[in-house]
Design a protein around this motif. Structure first.
Motif, PDB file in Angstrom:
ATOM      1  N   LEU A  77       3.738  -7.487  -1.110  1.00 31.71           N
ATOM      2  CA  LEU A  77       3.236  -7.752   0.726  1.00 31.71           C
ATOM      3  C   LEU A  77       3.982  -8.854   0.700  1.00 31.71           C
ATOM      4  CD1 LEU A  77      -0.350  -7.070   0.499  1.00 31.71           C
ATOM      5  CD2 LEU A  77       0.909  -4.952   1.102  1.00 31.71           C
ATOM      6  N   LEU A  78       3.792 -10.044   0.150  1.00 29.02           N
ATOM      7  CA  LEU A  78       4.244 -11.304   0.884  1.00 29.02           C
ATOM      8  C   LEU A  78       6.117 -10.888   1.156  1.00 29.02           C
ATOM      9  CD1 LEU A  78       3.269 -13.457  -1.478  1.00 29.02           C
ATOM     10  CD2 LEU A  78       2.897 -13.367   1.207  1.00 29.02           C
ATOM     11  N   ILE A  79       6.690 -10.606   0.212  1.00 31.71           N
ATOM     12  CA  ILE A  79       8.361  -9.652   0.099  1.00 31.71           C
ATOM     13  C   ILE A  79       8.519  -9.305   1.555  1.00 31.71           C
ATOM     14  CG2 ILE A  79      10.094  -8.884  -0.909  1.00 31.71           C
ATOM     15  CD1 ILE A  79       8.769 -10.013  -3.727  1.00 31.71           C
ATOM     16  N   ALA A  82       9.676  -8.230   6.930  1.00 30.34           N
ATOM     17  CA  ALA A  82       9.580  -7.442   8.213  1.00 30.34           C
ATOM     18  C   ALA A  82      10.496  -8.876   9.530  1.00 30.34           C
ATOM     19  CB  ALA A  82       8.408  -7.262   8.626  1.00 30.34           C
ATOM     20  N   LEU A  83       9.726 -10.092   9.031  1.00 36.04           N
ATOM     21  CA  LEU A  83       9.439 -11.130  10.074  1.00 36.04           C
ATOM     22  C   LEU A  83      11.190 -11.442  10.409  1.00 36.04           C
ATOM     23  CD1 LEU A  83       6.849 -13.365   8.816  1.00 36.04           C
ATOM     24  CD2 LEU A  83       7.316 -12.621  10.976  1.00 36.04           C
ATOM     25  N   TRP A  84      11.770 -11.541   9.116  1.00 32.59           N
ATOM     26  CA  TRP A  84      13.481 -11.180   9.110  1.00 32.59           C
ATOM     27  C   TRP A  84      14.033 -10.798   9.759  1.00 32.59           C
ATOM     28  CZ3 TRP A  84      17.748  -8.417   6.816  1.00 32.59           C
ATOM     29  CH2 TRP A  84      19.117  -9.323   7.353  1.00 32.59           C
ATOM     30  N   TYR A  85      13.619  -8.995   9.693  1.00 31.10           N
ATOM     31  CA  TYR A  85      14.450  -8.128  10.489  1.00 31.10           C
ATOM     32  C   TYR A  85      14.643  -8.500  11.938  1.00 31.10           C
ATOM     33  CZ  TYR A  85      15.897  -3.439  12.242  1.00 31.10           C
ATOM     34  OH  TYR A  85      15.795  -2.083  12.710  1.00 31.10           O
ATOM     35  N   LEU A  86      12.887  -8.629  12.322  1.00 34.57           N
ATOM     36  CA  LEU A  86      12.677  -8.870  13.746  1.00 34.57           C
ATOM     37  C   LEU A  86      13.681 -10.263  13.968  1.00 34.57           C
ATOM     38  CD1 LEU A  86       8.477  -8.124  13.596  1.00 34.57           C
ATOM     39  CD2 LEU A  86      10.534  -6.542  14.712  1.00 34.57           C
ATOM     40  N   LEU A 106     -11.167  -5.823 -14.527  1.00 38.46           N
ATOM     41  CA  LEU A 106      -9.501  -5.655 -14.949  1.00 38.46           C
ATOM     42  C   LEU A 106      -8.895  -4.868 -14.417  1.00 38.46           C
ATOM     43  CD1 LEU A 106      -7.857  -7.097 -17.869  1.00 38.46           C
ATOM     44  CD2 LEU A 106      -8.267  -5.344 -18.685  1.00 38.46           C
ATOM     45  N   ASN A 107      -8.587  -3.717 -14.577  1.00 36.67           N
ATOM     46  CA  ASN A 107      -7.958  -2.628 -13.207  1.00 36.67           C
ATOM     47  C   ASN A 107      -7.907  -3.783 -12.065  1.00 36.67           C
ATOM     48  OD1 ASN A 107      -7.375  -1.980 -15.905  1.00 36.67           O
ATOM     49  ND2 ASN A 107      -9.047   0.470 -15.118  1.00 36.67           N
ATOM     50  N   THR A 108      -8.703  -3.952 -11.496  1.00 35.65           N
ATOM     51  CA  THR A 108      -8.828  -4.249 -10.123  1.00 35.65           C
ATOM     52  C   THR A 108      -7.596  -5.763 -10.010  1.00 35.65           C
ATOM     53  OG1 THR A 108     -11.443  -3.697  -9.398  1.00 35.65           O
ATOM     54  CG2 THR A 108      -9.946  -4.806  -7.895  1.00 35.65           C
ATOM     55  N   GLY A 109      -7.970  -6.563 -10.673  1.00 38.66           N
ATOM     56  CA  GLY A 109      -7.454  -7.578 -11.261  1.00 38.66           C
ATOM     57  C   GLY A 109      -5.640  -7.619 -11.169  1.00 38.66           C
ATOM     58  N   ILE A 110      -5.180  -5.986 -11.720  1.00 41.13           N
ATOM     59  CA  ILE A 110      -4.113  -5.659 -12.527  1.00 41.13           C
ATOM     60  C   ILE A 110      -3.643  -5.885 -10.766  1.00 41.13           C
ATOM     61  CG2 ILE A 110      -2.942  -4.239 -13.453  1.00 41.13           C
ATOM     62  CD1 ILE A 110      -4.933  -5.038 -15.712  1.00 41.13           C
ATOM     63  N   ILE A 111      -4.528  -4.576 -10.561  1.00 37.30           N
ATOM     64  CA  ILE A 111      -3.835  -4.361  -9.101  1.00 37.30           C
ATOM     65  C   ILE A 111      -3.697  -5.701  -7.833  1.00 37.30           C
ATOM     66  CG2 ILE A 111      -4.368  -3.075  -7.034  1.00 37.30           C
ATOM     67  CD1 ILE A 111      -3.574  -1.164  -9.394  1.00 37.30           C
ATOM     68  N   TYR A 112      -4.250  -6.676  -8.034  1.00 38.65           N
ATOM     69  CA  TYR A 112      -4.586  -7.577  -6.867  1.00 38.65           C
ATOM     70  C   TYR A 112      -2.999  -8.107  -7.049  1.00 38.65           C
ATOM     71  CZ  TYR A 112      -5.770 -11.931  -4.772  1.00 38.65           C
ATOM     72  OH  TYR A 112      -5.557 -13.023  -3.781  1.00 38.65           O
TER      73      TYR A 112
END
Length: 84
Positions: free
Chosen positions: A60-62, A67-71, A47-53
Motif C-alpha cells: 500500500l505504501l509503495i 500514484a503520487l509520483w505519477y500524478l 497470526l494470519n491477520t498479523g501476517i496479512i497486515y
C-alpha cells in the motif's frame, strides 16, 4: 576493489550461515498455531491477520508513493505542453 569484493563475500557467507536459525522459529510458530486451533483457541486467526497486515502495508505504501509520483509527473508534463 578486492577489499570490497572480500567484504561482500564475507557478509554473504555470514548471512547464509545464519539462515537455519531463522527458519526454525517459523516452524515452531506454525506448529503452535496449528495445535492452538485444534484445541479451540483463536491464536491461528490472530497470526494470519498479523501476517496479512505485515504483507499489505508495504504494498500500500509503495502504491501510494507511485500514484503520487505519477500524478505529479502528469501535472508537470501537462503544464509543459500548454506552454509550447
Amino acid at each position: 576493489m578486492k577489499t570490497k569484493v572480500f567484504v561482500l563475500l564475507f557478509m554473504l557467507l555470514l548471512t547464509a550461515s545464519s539462515m537455519n536459525t531463522a527458519t526454525a522459529q517459523c516452524a515452531m510458530c506454525s506448529i503452535s498455531a496449528e495445535q492452538g486451533t485444534k484445541n479451540g483457541n483463536t491464536q491461528g486467526k490472530g497470526l494470519n491477520t498479523g501476517i496479512i497486515y505485515l504483507l499489505a502495508i508495504p504494498y500500500l505504501l509503495i502504491s501510494g508513493m507511485g500514484a503520487l509520483w505519477y500524478l505529479k509527473y502528469r501535472k508537470g508534463s501537462a503544464g509543459y505542453a500548454k506552454n509550447n
